[in-house]
Design a protein around this motif. Structure first.
Motif, PDB file in Angstrom:
ATOM      1  N   THR A  64       6.244  13.029   7.603  1.00 52.45           N
ATOM      2  CA  THR A  64       4.963  13.085   7.097  1.00 52.45           C
ATOM      3  C   THR A  64       4.777  13.997   5.787  1.00 52.45           C
ATOM      4  OG1 THR A  64       4.783  15.221   8.573  1.00 52.45           O
ATOM      5  CG2 THR A  64       3.943  13.099   9.455  1.00 52.45           C
ATOM      6  N   ARG A  65       5.757  15.060   5.705  1.00 52.21           N
ATOM      7  CA  ARG A  65       5.756  15.754   4.286  1.00 52.21           C
ATOM      8  C   ARG A  65       6.332  14.773   3.027  1.00 52.21           C
ATOM      9  NH1 ARG A  65       8.563  21.614   6.068  1.00 52.21           N
ATOM     10  NH2 ARG A  65       6.569  22.228   7.258  1.00 52.21           N
ATOM     11  N   ALA A  66       7.131  14.129   3.238  1.00 53.58           N
ATOM     12  CA  ALA A  66       7.773  12.816   2.404  1.00 53.58           C
ATOM     13  C   ALA A  66       6.172  12.145   1.927  1.00 53.58           C
ATOM     14  CB  ALA A  66       8.576  12.282   2.657  1.00 53.58           C
ATOM     15  N   LEU A  67       5.562  11.676   2.883  1.00 50.91           N
ATOM     16  CA  LEU A  67       4.455  10.584   2.601  1.00 50.91           C
ATOM     17  C   LEU A  67       3.348  11.495   1.965  1.00 50.91           C
ATOM     18  CD1 LEU A  67       4.166   8.555   6.062  1.00 50.91           C
ATOM     19  CD2 LEU A  67       4.955   7.867   3.640  1.00 50.91           C
ATOM     20  N   SER A  68       3.122  12.671   2.265  1.00 52.30           N
ATOM     21  CA  SER A  68       2.155  13.646   1.588  1.00 52.30           C
ATOM     22  C   SER A  68       2.677  13.928   0.265  1.00 52.30           C
ATOM     23  CB  SER A  68       1.958  14.890   2.464  1.00 52.30           C
ATOM     24  OG  SER A  68       1.470  14.707   3.747  1.00 52.30           O
ATOM     25  N   ALA A  69       3.782  14.157  -0.107  1.00 54.60           N
ATOM     26  CA  ALA A  69       4.366  14.462  -1.407  1.00 54.60           C
ATOM     27  C   ALA A  69       4.177  13.335  -2.331  1.00 54.60           C
ATOM     28  CB  ALA A  69       5.870  15.050  -1.394  1.00 54.60           C
ATOM     29  N   LEU A  70       4.506  12.078  -1.653  1.00 61.32           N
ATOM     30  CA  LEU A  70       4.229  11.021  -2.436  1.00 61.32           C
ATOM     31  C   LEU A  70       2.794  10.659  -2.603  1.00 61.32           C
ATOM     32  CD1 LEU A  70       7.012   8.436  -0.658  1.00 61.32           C
ATOM     33  CD2 LEU A  70       7.057   9.326  -2.976  1.00 61.32           C
ATOM     34  N   ARG A  71       1.958  11.004  -1.788  1.00 63.75           N
ATOM     35  CA  ARG A  71       0.486  10.776  -2.185  1.00 63.75           C
ATOM     36  C   ARG A  71      -0.003  11.600  -3.175  1.00 63.75           C
ATOM     37  NH1 ARG A  71      -3.375   9.354  -3.716  1.00 63.75           N
ATOM     38  NH2 ARG A  71      -5.522   9.277  -2.911  1.00 63.75           N
ATOM     39  N   ARG A  72       0.824  13.100  -3.109  1.00 68.00           N
ATOM     40  CA  ARG A  72       0.228  13.937  -4.289  1.00 68.00           C
ATOM     41  C   ARG A  72       0.651  13.580  -5.797  1.00 68.00           C
ATOM     42  NH1 ARG A  72       1.612  17.635   0.070  1.00 68.00           N
ATOM     43  NH2 ARG A  72       3.486  18.062  -1.141  1.00 68.00           N
ATOM     44  N   THR A  73       1.600  12.689  -5.886  1.00 72.62           N
ATOM     45  CA  THR A  73       1.969  12.062  -7.259  1.00 72.62           C
ATOM     46  C   THR A  73       0.607  11.203  -7.631  1.00 72.62           C
ATOM     47  OG1 THR A  73       2.805   9.929  -6.651  1.00 72.62           O
ATOM     48  CG2 THR A  73       4.368  12.083  -6.550  1.00 72.62           C
ATOM     49  N   GLY A  74      -0.430  11.057  -7.026  1.00 73.33           N
ATOM     50  CA  GLY A  74      -1.629  10.214  -7.400  1.00 73.33           C
ATOM     51  C   GLY A  74      -1.334   8.830  -7.234  1.00 73.33           C
ATOM     52  N   ALA A  75      -0.393   8.378  -6.446  1.00 67.41           N
ATOM     53  CA  ALA A  75      -0.146   7.000  -6.091  1.00 67.41           C
ATOM     54  C   ALA A  75      -0.749   6.778  -4.817  1.00 67.41           C
ATOM     55  CB  ALA A  75       1.337   6.581  -5.990  1.00 67.41           C
ATOM     56  N   THR A  76      -1.488   5.725  -4.748  1.00 67.33           N
ATOM     57  CA  THR A  76      -1.693   5.012  -3.184  1.00 67.33           C
ATOM     58  C   THR A  76      -0.559   4.934  -2.570  1.00 67.33           C
ATOM     59  OG1 THR A  76      -3.681   4.319  -4.257  1.00 67.33           O
ATOM     60  CG2 THR A  76      -2.881   3.239  -2.075  1.00 67.33           C
ATOM     61  N   VAL A  77      -0.414   5.248  -1.222  1.00 67.61           N
ATOM     62  CA  VAL A  77       0.770   5.177  -0.329  1.00 67.61           C
ATOM     63  C   VAL A  77       0.189   4.249   0.905  1.00 67.61           C
ATOM     64  CG1 VAL A  77       2.579   6.436   0.920  1.00 67.61           C
ATOM     65  CG2 VAL A  77       1.791   7.457  -1.138  1.00 67.61           C
ATOM     66  N   VAL A  78       1.245   3.476   1.026  1.00 68.82           N
ATOM     67  CA  VAL A  78       0.981   2.523   1.997  1.00 68.82           C
ATOM     68  C   VAL A  78       2.249   2.459   2.876  1.00 68.82           C
ATOM     69  CG1 VAL A  78       0.559   0.192   2.948  1.00 68.82           C
ATOM     70  CG2 VAL A  78      -0.587   0.871   0.855  1.00 68.82           C
ATOM     71  N   ALA A  79       2.312   2.650   4.213  1.00 73.83           N
ATOM     72  CA  ALA A  79       3.520   2.570   4.759  1.00 73.83           C
ATOM     73  C   ALA A  79       3.353   1.823   6.149  1.00 73.83           C
ATOM     74  CB  ALA A  79       4.155   3.894   5.481  1.00 73.83           C
ATOM     75  N   ILE A  80       4.352   0.954   6.649  1.00 74.46           N
ATOM     76  CA  ILE A  80       4.212  -0.016   7.730  1.00 74.46           C
ATOM     77  C   ILE A  80       5.228   0.430   8.636  1.00 74.46           C
ATOM     78  CG2 ILE A  80       3.140  -1.861   6.546  1.00 74.46           C
ATOM     79  CD1 ILE A  80       5.744  -3.193   6.420  1.00 74.46           C
ATOM     80  N   GLY A  81       4.990  -0.162  10.059  1.00 69.31           N
ATOM     81  CA  GLY A  81       5.981   0.190  10.853  1.00 69.31           C
ATOM     82  C   GLY A  81       7.203  -0.781  10.863  1.00 69.31           C
ATOM     83  N   GLY A  82       8.476  -0.644  11.278  1.00 68.06           N
ATOM     84  CA  GLY A  82       9.345  -1.486  11.277  1.00 68.06           C
ATOM     85  C   GLY A  82      10.033  -1.665  12.838  1.00 68.06           C
ATOM     86  N   ASN A  83      11.239  -2.349  12.973  1.00 68.03           N
ATOM     87  CA  ASN A  83      11.433  -2.495  14.463  1.00 68.03           C
ATOM     88  C   ASN A  83      12.116  -1.205  15.087  1.00 68.03           C
ATOM     89  OD1 ASN A  83      13.848  -2.808  12.427  1.00 68.03           O
ATOM     90  ND2 ASN A  83      14.967  -3.144  14.191  1.00 68.03           N
ATOM     91  N   HIS A  84      12.465  -0.256  14.249  1.00 65.62           N
ATOM     92  CA  HIS A  84      13.074   0.863  14.789  1.00 65.62           C
ATOM     93  C   HIS A  84      11.794   1.963  15.147  1.00 65.62           C
ATOM     94  CE1 HIS A  84      17.522   1.167  14.211  1.00 65.62           C
ATOM     95  NE2 HIS A  84      17.103   0.113  13.530  1.00 65.62           N
ATOM     96  N   ASP A  85      10.484   1.915  14.505  1.00 66.42           N
ATOM     97  CA  ASP A  85       9.551   2.654  14.781  1.00 66.42           C
ATOM     98  C   ASP A  85       8.536   2.089  16.065  1.00 66.42           C
ATOM     99  OD1 ASP A  85       9.988   3.865  12.219  1.00 66.42           O
ATOM    100  OD2 ASP A  85       8.998   2.207  11.210  1.00 66.42           O
ATOM    101  N   ASN A  86       7.969   3.250  16.584  1.00 66.45           N
ATOM    102  CA  ASN A  86       7.120   2.937  17.401  1.00 66.45           C
ATOM    103  C   ASN A  86       5.674   2.714  16.866  1.00 66.45           C
ATOM    104  OD1 ASN A  86       5.087   3.488  19.683  1.00 66.45           O
ATOM    105  ND2 ASN A  86       6.498   4.638  20.871  1.00 66.45           N
ATOM    106  N   GLY A  87       5.360   1.271  16.785  1.00 66.27           N
ATOM    107  CA  GLY A  87       4.052   0.994  16.040  1.00 66.27           C
ATOM    108  C   GLY A  87       2.896   1.879  16.688  1.00 66.27           C
TER     109      GLY A  87
END
Length: 383
Positions: A64-87
Motif C-alpha cells: 500500500t505504501r508503494a502504490l501510494s508513493a507511485l501515485r504521489r509521482t503524479g501518475a494515475t496508478v492501476v493495479a490488478i489482482g493476479g493468481n497469487h493475490d486474493n481478489g
C-alpha cells in the motif's frame, strides 16, 4: 503518453526460509525512483502484488505504501489482482484505494463496466484501459462444462471465454482519437516462463493465444510470467517481468520495469529499466576446495556440492558460504541405484530373484516358492 509497466512483485515471498521483505522495500523504492525520473502518465501493476492470498500485515503495508508513493509521482496508478493475490481481499481495499486516487481491481465482479478505466494526460491525450484481473478456469468455465469436457476441450473453452470477455470489454476501443490499453494477468501460448511461476496456473488450462487481443489496442501490459519479453500478437504486447528474481529458476533473468511511450498515431516504444536493488540469485557447484574460492558475498546462493554425502557436510558449506540458502549433493555424486540393482540381478536365476523378493517382503508362507517353481517350469517348457 508514457506508461510505467510493472508486475509480479510477490511481496511476502520467502525463499528457502529467508524473508525478503527488506529486499522488496528496496526494490519498490527503486521503482518509485524510476517513476519520479521518467514522469509516466500511467503506472500499471499487472498482478501478483503479493506472494500469497493471505499476506502479512507487513507485506500489506509495503504494497500500500508503494502504490501510494507511485501515485504521489503524479501518475494515475492501476493495479490488478493476479493468481497469487486474493481478489476479493484486494477489492476490500477499494475504499482506501479510491481515497488515495488508486484504481484497484482485484477480481471480476458483477459489473464488468468498472473494468474499463478512462483518463487523460496533462497534455490532453485521452486513454482508456481494460483492467482484467486473473480469472480462474473454474469461474470462466461453468462447472457442468468442466465435468463434461476433456482437458483439451476445457482449455479451449477457457481461451474462448477469455476472448469473448476481452472482445466485449474492448468494444469502446472503436472510438477514434483515444489510446487503447489493456492489462491482464495470464499466460500467452509460446511465451517463456521465468522459472518461478506457479505451474498449475501457467500451463494447465490457462494458456491462451495472443490472438485474443484486439488489433486496435495500442499496448497490452501483461503480468504472470516473470521474464521480461515481448509477445508476437496482433498489437504491441509485453510482459514486464518481475522486478526481482523470486526463485533460483530465475537467476538468469534481468529484473526490470518497462517504460512505454505510445500515442494514437505513434507505435508503442518500450525501454526496459533494470532493477538492481535486490540481491541476485546464483548457483555454485564444486568440491569443498572449489567452493572455497567462490566470491559472491552479495548473492543468495544455491550450492551443489561435489562430495560424497556425509554427516556435517551441509554445515561445512554454510560455514564457508553464509549466504547459501540451499545446499544439495550434486546429482552426479548420488549413487546410481538403478545400476546397483542391475548389478545385483546380473547372473541370478528367476528363482533366486523371486526368493529375494519374498524375503524382502517378509513372506514366509509355505508353498509359495514351490508354486513359483512349478509355474516357472511350466512357462519355460512351453517356450
Amino acid at each position: 503518453m508514457r506508461i510505467l509497466h510493472t508486475s509480479d512483485w510477490h511481496v511476502g515471498k520467502v525463499l528457502k526460509g529467508r524473508n525478503r521483505l527488506d529486499e522488496h522495500i528496496k526494490v519498490l523504492a527503486q521503482v518509485v525512483e524510476i517513476a519520479n525520473a521518467e514522469r509516466p502518465d500511467l503506472v500499471i501493476v499487472a498482478g501478483d502484488l503479493y506472494d500469497t492470498a493471505a499476506p502479512t500485515a507487513d507485506a500489506t503495508r509495503v504494497v500500500t505504501r508503494a502504490l501510494s508513493a507511485l501515485r504521489r509521482t503524479g501518475a494515475t496508478v492501476v493495479a490488478i489482482g493476479g493468481n497469487h493475490d486474493n481478489g476479493p481481499a484486494l477489492d476490500a481495499l477499494r475504499p482506501w484505494a479510491d481515497a488515495a486516487g488508486i484504481e484497484l481491481r482485484g477480481a471480476i465482479r458483477e459489473n464488468p463496466e468498472e473494468l474499463l478505466i478512462k483518463g487523460q494526460t496533462e497534455a490532453g491525450e485521452r486513454w482508456q484501459l481494460v483492467a482484467l484481473p486473473f480469472l480462474s478456469q473454474r469461474y470462466a468455465v461453468r462447472a457442468a462444462e468442466m465435468y463434461e469436457l476433456s482437458a483439451a476441450e476445457a482449455t479451449q473453452t477457457y481461451a474462448d471465454h477469455m476472448a469473448r470477455l476481452i472482445e466485449k470489454l474492448a468494444e469502446p476501443f472503436a472510438e477514434p482519437g483515444v489510446i487503447n490499453l489493456l492489462t491482464a494477468h495470464l499466460t500467452i501460448v509460446g511465451a517463456s516462463a521465468g522459472g518461478g511461476e506457479r505451474e498449475a496456473h501457467t500451463i494447465m488450462g490457462y494458456a491462451v493465444p495472443a490472438t485474443i487481443f484486439p488489433r486496435n489496442t495500442h499496448y497490452v501490459a501483461l503480468g504472470h510470467l516473470h521474464r521480461a519479453q515481448s509477445v508476437i500478437s496482433p498489437c504491441p504486447t509485453r510482459y514486464s517481468g518481475s522486478p526481482l528474481a523470486v526463485d533460483f529458476g530465475e537467476e538468469e533473468n534481468i529484473p526490470s520495469v518497462a517504460i512505454v511511450d505510445v500515442g494514437t498515431d505513434k507505435a508503442a516504444r518500450v525501454r526496459d529499466v533494470p532493477i538492481t536493488s535486490a540481491r541476485p540469485l546464483r548457483t555454485a557447484r564444486g568440491t569443498l576446495e572449489q567452493l572455497s574460492t567462490v566470491n559472491l558475498p552479495d548473492a543468495w546462493l544455491r550450492v551443489f556440492v561435489r562430495e560424497t554425502p556425509r554427516v556435517g557436510l551441509r554445515e561445512d558449506v554454510q560455514e564457508m558460504l553464509p549466504n547459501a540458502l540451499e545446499v544439495r549433493i550434486d546429482p552426479e555424486m548420488m549413487p546410481n541405484r538403478a545400476g546397483e540393482r542391475m548389478a545385483q540381478r546380473a547372473g541370478r536365476s528367476p528363482r533366486e530373484l523371486f526368493g529375494d523378493y519374498l524375503d524382502a517382503r517378509g513372506n514366509a508362507e509355505e508353498g509359495v516358492r514351490e508354486l513359483f517353481d512349478e509355474l516357472y517350469d511350466e512357462v519355460s517348457s512351453t517356450q
